[in-house]
Design a protein around this motif. Sequence first.
Motif, PDB file in Angstrom:
ATOM      1  N   GLU A  47     -31.989  60.519  22.929  1.00  0.00           N
ATOM      2  CA  GLU A  47     -32.019  61.845  23.543  1.00  0.00           C
ATOM      3  C   GLU A  47     -30.857  62.704  23.066  1.00  0.00           C
ATOM      4  O   GLU A  47     -31.017  63.904  22.829  1.00  0.00           O
ATOM      5  CB  GLU A  47     -31.993  61.718  25.063  1.00  0.00           C
ATOM      6  N   PHE A  48     -29.696  62.095  22.888  1.00  0.00           N
ATOM      7  CA  PHE A  48     -28.532  62.830  22.394  1.00  0.00           C
ATOM      8  C   PHE A  48     -28.761  63.307  20.960  1.00  0.00           C
ATOM      9  O   PHE A  48     -28.464  64.455  20.626  1.00  0.00           O
ATOM     10  CB  PHE A  48     -27.288  61.950  22.470  1.00  0.00           C
ATOM     11  N   ALA A 105     -30.196  67.598  17.122  1.00  0.00           N
ATOM     12  CA  ALA A 105     -31.099  68.073  16.083  1.00  0.00           C
ATOM     13  C   ALA A 105     -31.736  69.406  16.468  1.00  0.00           C
ATOM     14  O   ALA A 105     -32.056  70.219  15.609  1.00  0.00           O
ATOM     15  CB  ALA A 105     -32.187  67.041  15.816  1.00  0.00           C
ATOM     16  N   ALA A 106     -31.916  69.623  17.764  1.00  0.00           N
ATOM     17  CA  ALA A 106     -32.496  70.879  18.239  1.00  0.00           C
ATOM     18  C   ALA A 106     -31.474  72.012  18.250  1.00  0.00           C
ATOM     19  O   ALA A 106     -31.818  73.145  18.545  1.00  0.00           O
ATOM     20  CB  ALA A 106     -33.076  70.686  19.629  1.00  0.00           C
TER      21      ALA A 106
END
Length: 127
Positions: free
Chosen positions: A55-56, A61-62
């Motif tokens: 998730e990190f 990346a987002a």
Amino acid sequence: MDKLMKTAVRIALCVAVACLIIWAAVPDLRTVSLGFLLGLAGSLMNAFLLKRRVEFIALRAAGGDTRKRRGIGLSSRIATVLFVAMMAYRFPEKFNMPAALIGSALLPIVILVAASIQNKNLTNGKG
């Protein structure tokens, strides 16, 4: 990822219940079942650490949260398995070492199989 973790936790709980039943029903296999439970607990902890790491990485990346963050990577997962091995080594009358190590490798395999089934269902249009 949440669906995969939910599936993995359910399977882990089913295996834990089976280990407890074996522990209660078969006295000769008590150390094996407790060792497997110890490894399963470590494997579950590692799965949650890996989920947090994924998730990190997805957040970075987002484009969000560009601060460097450490401490949830490979070293903590290795330390968990080492803790399982040390517990089994320190208390051989309670925990079976091979069973503990096999149990600590169970959830990555479960997650891999669940992900491949989910991916197959998505590509066939069933998902």
